[in-house]
Design a protein around this motif. Structure first.
Motif, mmCIF file in Angstrom:
data_model
loop_
_atom_site.group_PDB
_atom_site.id
_atom_site.type_symbol
_atom_site.label_atom_id
_atom_site.label_comp_id
_atom_site.label_asym_id
_atom_site.label_seq_id
_atom_site.Cartn_x
_atom_site.Cartn_y
_atom_site.Cartn_z
ATOM 1 N N UNK A 34 32.122 31.706 27.185
ATOM 2 C CA UNK A 34 30.620 31.348 27.436
ATOM 3 C C UNK A 34 29.929 30.803 26.362
ATOM 4 N N UNK A 35 30.418 31.194 25.182
ATOM 5 C CA UNK A 35 29.713 30.706 23.721
ATOM 6 C C UNK A 35 30.050 29.190 23.487
ATOM 7 N N UNK A 36 31.395 28.766 24.169
ATOM 8 C CA UNK A 36 32.019 27.539 23.943
ATOM 9 C C UNK A 36 31.668 26.570 25.048
ATOM 10 N N UNK A 37 31.017 27.012 25.952
ATOM 11 C CA UNK A 37 30.767 26.087 27.133
ATOM 12 C C UNK A 37 30.200 24.954 26.813
ATOM 13 N N UNK A 38 30.757 24.054 27.432
ATOM 14 C CA UNK A 38 30.287 22.499 26.914
ATOM 15 C C UNK A 38 30.436 22.038 25.774
ATOM 16 N N UNK A 39 31.251 22.803 24.655
ATOM 17 C CA UNK A 39 31.819 22.383 23.466
ATOM 18 C C UNK A 39 33.142 22.195 23.486
ATOM 19 N N UNK A 40 33.685 21.794 22.347
ATOM 20 C CA UNK A 40 34.983 21.525 21.887
ATOM 21 C C UNK A 40 35.056 22.338 20.687
ATOM 22 N N UNK A 41 36.007 23.098 20.718
ATOM 23 C CA UNK A 41 36.269 24.025 19.697
ATOM 24 C C UNK A 41 37.080 25.339 19.762
ATOM 25 N N UNK A 42 36.962 26.282 18.948
ATOM 26 C CA UNK A 42 37.662 27.174 19.029
ATOM 27 C C UNK A 42 37.022 28.536 18.385
ATOM 28 N N UNK A 43 37.556 29.770 18.839
ATOM 29 C CA UNK A 43 37.101 31.071 18.307
ATOM 30 C C UNK A 43 38.278 32.092 18.095
ATOM 31 N N UNK A 44 38.434 32.656 16.892
ATOM 32 C CA UNK A 44 39.538 33.718 16.858
ATOM 33 C C UNK A 44 38.760 34.905 16.271
ATOM 34 N N UNK A 45 39.188 35.943 16.716
ATOM 35 C CA UNK A 45 38.574 37.294 16.314
ATOM 36 C C UNK A 45 39.647 38.130 16.028
#
Length: 613
Positions: free
Chosen positions: A261-272
């Motif tokens: 949801x937080x990356x919607x409309x963006x290009x990128x990555x999240x790692x937890x």
């Protein structure tokens, strides 16, 4: 009158009759002997061979495909399941005219060129008598109804129920789970034919590929008696298949969905990453795609749209995206300087807004025009992200020292996560440059490395592992998606650094968020726990010395990448987060707020993490 014929000889006729009788009798004896000999040959000498052939025509061994293992998140939520699907196959021996049968089927339902091509390729391969050949997977209800109504004149066609993979959360887990797809021509020639008998698909990417052997299971068999049309008359024997193993992941579907949801409309990555165990709680790459499209065979049009998209939705940025880490590496190089003893906590510099190497007029500029002032020490340099301070470290430390500490925290090497196709990034060194570029190392190269630029490239998973290593005071664990039996991953290596130095850097990272001059202080409002973090803003294009970067006048694809790494709670770290958002601009204004929302979600899902705070 004498009626005696002068040329008639009774004796001659008797001899002729006896000769004919002998010849006829001999011929009959010979033919009977041949017949008896052939009968003996077939019934006695070749008995076993033809008995086996007879049995193989009467008795068929049919494979029973195992059920593919399921995949669950850490809380038991089903992420990859199996649904009932109906497929159309053809038993060649039952079809009177194969060409006519295919024409009739094509007139009733749509058969793509790809489906027909794959059917004929399978047809030409070695197979058992009366073994069905797949024609079309995943029939719709309408297609099933049409085939059922017309079954009486589709002799040789067969509609059967099979289990097909389904991903309930679609794109949210597309890169992490991967997907299964129909076995193609290349794969069928390399796979073990025994293991994959009766199986139509295999793991193509992600965990589905990595754990294919576990998820697949073992094929079973049933021996059946059939009539001359191949119809089953009775079951003779059955060996049940062994279903594939289920996988239980560290991933939390709630955090994973929040990340997307937080990356919607963006290009990128999240790692937890969960610091105590090394388990990966979330690993999102955006944009994503719907893995369900691949299960029964994606259309050429849809696949072409995915592969030719400038957004690269099939590209797993979390594992394969390589980005300069920027200022996120400053805590690592600050620890290196303290640990090597080249500076102490009281070491200070003056920052005019640039740095020059001895005997050089080239200015390496700080991000802040005019600099950060006098008496800047390491704490200030981390909190305010002072580039000039780290430029100055190159007068005190060689690239060999940067390389040694960067490598210790995992730069330039694969993390070892249980996923295929991970990339290792680049930790520049003298030997690397000589081998990769056939060039010697220059001090100017070290200056760029000191702020995470130049040749340095890292992946988001590496940045998360680095951050977890800082949070755990040097305990470097291999990240893992699938839970092991102990549920805690062993420490791969321990980075031995003084507790005082760890405390100093932890406090500096806390002040990045909670300090009055911290670059990420904007996310601290309303926090009931402490976050320790580091912002990073990475230049995508080179700016000339006399030019000024203007985001508004720069095409989006050339704008800076926004990065942020953090762990929380600072006093008793539970999770480490790495955020990379391509072409978004400032790490403090774009990536840090995303990390705050991820950490808030974690604290909400796991309130015990706040215990005692």
């Amino acid at each position: 009158m004498d009626n005696h014929h002068p040329f008639k000889s009774p004796q001659f006729e008797r001899q002729q009759f006896r000769a004919r009788l002998f010849f006829g009798t001999s011929l009959m004896v010979l033919l009977v002997s041949i017949l008896l000999g052939r009968y003996y040959y077939l019934q006695v000498i070749k008995y076993e061979k033809f008995m086996t052939r007879s049995e193989s025509n009467r008795v068929l061994v049919e494979p029973i495909a195992p059920t593919r293992g399921l995949i669950y998140d850490r809380n038991g939520v089903l992420l990859a399941q199996n649904r009932i699907s109906f497929s159309l196959s053809v038993v060649i021996e039952r079809a009177d005219d194969l060409g006519l049968l295919l024409e009739e089927i094509s007139s009733l339902i749509t058969l793509s060129d790809k489906e027909k091509s794959q059917f004929y390729k399978q047809l030409n391969r070695r197979r058992r008598p009366f073994e069905s050949v797949l024609l079309k997977m995943d029939l719709s209800e309408e297609e099933q109804a049409i085939l059922a109504v017309n079954q009486y004149h589709l002799q040789g066609s067969l509609v059967t129920a099979k289990l097909l993979r389904e991903y309930p959360f679609g794109q949210n887990f597309a890169h992490a789970l991967g997907y299964v797809g129909r076995i193609n021509d290349h794969e069928i020639d390399t796979l073990d034919p025994v293991l994959y008998t009766g199986t139509l698909v295999l793991g193509k990417t992600g965990l589905e590929k990595k754990y294919e052997n576990d998820l697949l299971g073992r094929v079973g068999y049933q021996t059946v008696e059939v009539n001359n049309r191949g119809r089953m008359m009775r079951l003779l024997q059955r060996e049940s298949p062994i279903d594939g193993k289920d996988l239980h992941l560290y991933l939390d579907y709630r955090l994973q969905r929040q990340a997307y949801r937080l990356l919607e409309g963006e290009k990128g990555a999240i790692v937890v990453i969960e610091i105590d165990t090394g388990g990966v709680l979330a690993m999102a790459s955006a944009p994503s795609f719907n893995p369900n499209e691949f299960v029964s065979g994606i259309s050429h049009k849809s696949y072409s749209e995915l592969t030719h998209s400038s957004e690269l939705p099939l590209f797993d940025r979390a594992l394969r995206g390589q980005y300069p880490p920027g200022s996120t590496v400053k805590p690592v190089y600050g620890l290196a300087a303290l640990d090597e003893g080249v500076i102490n906590e009281n070491y200070r510099i003056s920052d005019p807004g640039y740095f020059k190497l001895p005997n050089s007029e080239h200015k390496y500029r700080d991000w802040k025009k005019g600099g950060h002032g006098n008496n800047i020490h390491l704490h200030d340099a981390i909190v305010q992200s002072c580039d000039t301070f780290f430029y100055n470290l190159t007068n005190l430390m060689s690239i060999d020292t940067f390389d040694r500490y960067g490598s210790a925290f995992g730069f330039g090497q694969k993390t070892g996560i249980d996923m295929p196709l991970e990339r290792k990034g680049i930790m520049p060194s003298r030997s690397w440059k000589q081998e990769a570029r056939s060039m010697r190392w220059y001090t100017g190269d070290t200056v760029n490395v000191s702020i995470g630029q130049g040749y340095t490239l890292t992946t988001p998973i590496q940045l998360a592992v680095m951050t977890a290593g800082i949070a755990s005071r040097g305990e470097m664990r291999t990240p893992q998606l699938v839970q092991n039996q102990q549920n805690i991953l062993p420490v791969k290596r321990k980075i031995e650094i003084s507790e005082n130095h760890w405390n100093y850097v932890h406090q500096s990272m806390e002040d990045v968020v909670h300090g009055a001059k911290g670059t990420a202080r904007g996310i601290s409002k309303g926090l009931n726990y402490k976050i320790a973090g580091k912002t990073g803003t990475v230049q995508v294009i080179k700016i000339k010395q006399e030019e000024k970067y203007d985001a508004g006048a720069t095409a989006k694809r050339n704008r800076d990448h926004a990065l942020f790494v953090a762990f929380a709670p600072r006093e008793n770290p539970k999770i480490a987060v790495a955020i990379v958002i391509e072409n978004a601009g400032s790490g403090s204004s774009q990536a840090a707020p995303v990390a705050r929302k991820i950490m808030d979600a974690y604290m909400n899902f796991y309130p015990e993490a706040l215990g005692g705070l």
